[in-house]
Design an enzyme around this catalytic site. Sequence first.
Site, mmCIF file in Angstrom:
data_model
loop_
_atom_site.group_PDB
_atom_site.id
_atom_site.type_symbol
_atom_site.label_atom_id
_atom_site.label_comp_id
_atom_site.label_asym_id
_atom_site.label_seq_id
_atom_site.Cartn_x
_atom_site.Cartn_y
_atom_site.Cartn_z
ATOM 1 N N TYR A 32 0.849 -1.190 0.000
ATOM 2 C CA TYR A 32 0.000 0.000 0.000
ATOM 3 C C TYR A 32 0.886 1.243 0.000
ATOM 4 O O TYR A 32 0.814 2.089 0.877
ATOM 5 C CB TYR A 32 -0.981 0.007 1.164
ATOM 6 C CG TYR A 32 -2.285 0.692 0.799
ATOM 7 C CD1 TYR A 32 -3.172 0.084 -0.096
ATOM 8 C CD2 TYR A 32 -2.611 1.936 1.306
ATOM 9 C CE1 TYR A 32 -4.346 0.705 -0.458
ATOM 10 C CE2 TYR A 32 -3.781 2.572 0.943
ATOM 11 C CZ TYR A 32 -4.651 1.950 0.056
ATOM 12 O OH TYR A 32 -5.820 2.569 -0.319
ATOM 13 N N LEU A 33 1.722 1.319 -1.016
ATOM 14 C CA LEU A 33 2.796 2.299 -1.058
ATOM 15 C C LEU A 33 2.271 3.725 -1.218
ATOM 16 O O LEU A 33 1.270 3.963 -1.894
ATOM 17 C CB LEU A 33 3.755 1.968 -2.203
ATOM 18 C CG LEU A 33 4.354 0.554 -2.203
ATOM 19 C CD1 LEU A 33 5.353 0.411 -3.344
ATOM 20 C CD2 LEU A 33 4.994 0.211 -0.868
ATOM 21 N N HIS A 34 2.977 4.657 -0.587
ATOM 22 C CA HIS A 34 2.651 6.074 -0.669
ATOM 23 C C HIS A 34 3.950 6.865 -0.865
ATOM 24 O O HIS A 34 5.016 6.275 -1.094
ATOM 25 C CB HIS A 34 1.893 6.537 0.578
ATOM 26 C CG HIS A 34 2.546 6.158 1.878
ATOM 27 N ND1 HIS A 34 3.762 6.645 2.289
ATOM 28 C CD2 HIS A 34 2.153 5.309 2.868
ATOM 29 C CE1 HIS A 34 4.081 6.160 3.464
ATOM 30 N NE2 HIS A 34 3.129 5.319 3.845
ATOM 31 N N GLY A 36 5.894 8.325 1.110
ATOM 32 C CA GLY A 36 6.974 7.959 2.020
ATOM 33 C C GLY A 36 7.782 6.795 1.495
ATOM 34 O O GLY A 36 9.023 6.829 1.483
ATOM 35 N N HIS A 37 7.084 5.763 1.038
ATOM 36 C CA HIS A 37 7.783 4.628 0.423
ATOM 37 C C HIS A 37 8.520 5.069 -0.844
ATOM 38 O O HIS A 37 9.634 4.617 -1.117
ATOM 39 C CB HIS A 37 6.781 3.518 0.055
ATOM 40 C CG HIS A 37 6.040 2.942 1.215
ATOM 41 N ND1 HIS A 37 4.703 3.185 1.419
ATOM 42 C CD2 HIS A 37 6.444 2.135 2.229
ATOM 43 C CE1 HIS A 37 4.314 2.544 2.507
ATOM 44 N NE2 HIS A 37 5.346 1.900 3.022
ATOM 45 N N LYS A 149 10.182 7.574 10.304
ATOM 46 C CA LYS A 149 8.906 7.616 11.024
ATOM 47 C C LYS A 149 8.811 6.442 11.986
ATOM 48 O O LYS A 149 8.327 6.576 13.108
ATOM 49 C CB LYS A 149 7.717 7.599 10.055
ATOM 50 C CG LYS A 149 6.360 7.702 10.786
ATOM 51 C CD LYS A 149 5.209 7.800 9.818
ATOM 52 C CE LYS A 149 4.902 6.458 9.182
ATOM 53 N NZ LYS A 149 4.299 5.509 10.157
ATOM 54 N N ILE A 176 8.236 11.647 5.538
ATOM 55 C CA ILE A 176 7.519 12.381 4.490
ATOM 56 C C ILE A 176 6.131 12.722 5.021
ATOM 57 O O ILE A 176 5.440 11.850 5.564
ATOM 58 C CB ILE A 176 7.413 11.554 3.201
ATOM 59 C CG1 ILE A 176 8.808 11.158 2.706
ATOM 60 C CG2 ILE A 176 6.658 12.339 2.127
ATOM 61 C CD1 ILE A 176 9.713 12.334 2.366
ATOM 62 N N ARG A 187 -1.952 3.589 7.329
ATOM 63 C CA ARG A 187 -3.099 3.579 8.240
ATOM 64 C C ARG A 187 -3.903 4.873 8.198
ATOM 65 O O ARG A 187 -5.008 4.926 8.754
ATOM 66 C CB ARG A 187 -2.629 3.286 9.671
ATOM 67 C CG ARG A 187 -2.190 1.837 9.869
ATOM 68 C CD ARG A 187 -1.933 1.514 11.338
ATOM 69 N NE ARG A 187 -1.769 0.073 11.537
ATOM 70 C CZ ARG A 187 -0.617 -0.581 11.516
ATOM 71 N NH1 ARG A 187 0.501 0.108 11.285
ATOM 72 N NH2 ARG A 187 -0.561 -1.874 11.710
#
Length: 284
Positions: A32-34, A36-37, A149, A176, A187
Amino acid sequence: MKIVTTIEEVRTQVKQWRAEGLTVGLVPTMGYLHEGHASLIDACHRDNDRTVVSDFVNPMQFGPTEDLESYPRDIDHDAALAEAHGCDLIFHPEPAEMYHQGFSSFVDMTVLTEELCGLSRPVHFRGVCTVVSKLFHIVSPDRAYFGKKDAQQLAVIRHMVDDLNMDIEIVGCPIIREADGLAKSSRNTYLSPDERKAALVLSQAIRLGSGMVRDGETDGAAIIEAMKQHIHAEPLARIDYVKIVDLATMQQIPVLDRPALCAIAVYIGSTRLIDNFFTEDVTG
């Protein structure tokens, strides 16, 4: 870019790259990459000839009452994002590929896992250390990338690599954030619109605490109390912890007389979110 599901496929590809004299970096994720990833993948792509992203929701690091089944998953989205940021190979195994029937070997740790998230999630770091150790053995990367994080996780992984003499460089990358300050997290998708607004109390508390440190405050209790008061003012927020710990041991310290981590975990409704700041980033 390729997506593979078996350990054998990963090892075959990495052996080929090694035969060509190429360096390999690894970005371990639970999918579930965003953004930050994406920043981790960017750093890995910059530093290495080839980039591997593991996309695996690790059941071992979830407690019996935690959100394993509801944890968000979207491999098509993940693949598109990873490829756009320079990923060469996604390792997307099923749990049975990582933990065969009869699996009974674990990597555990004391001291660093006994504070912060380790108190409320007692099985979590055993699962993290075990799966990351397995990924390191499967991929054999030159470098691996983790976000700041998850500061305690980063410290635990670095300690594990040192303790077990793993020949891998661990690279920590900055948090990020959304435009309004909320730290990026998979989450965050659990939050209702009202909870999303309330969640800003985490980054606001981090700014408050880091500002006190920047202004010269060294009394840990004073910093913690100010941050707690700010969080308590938000009706939808429930504090799990607000603590200041030694960066090397993750044990609480009363005075900021050494490199330290100020870490918070707060429930917004039923969703548990974390945030932090490193004192060396504030004062350095």
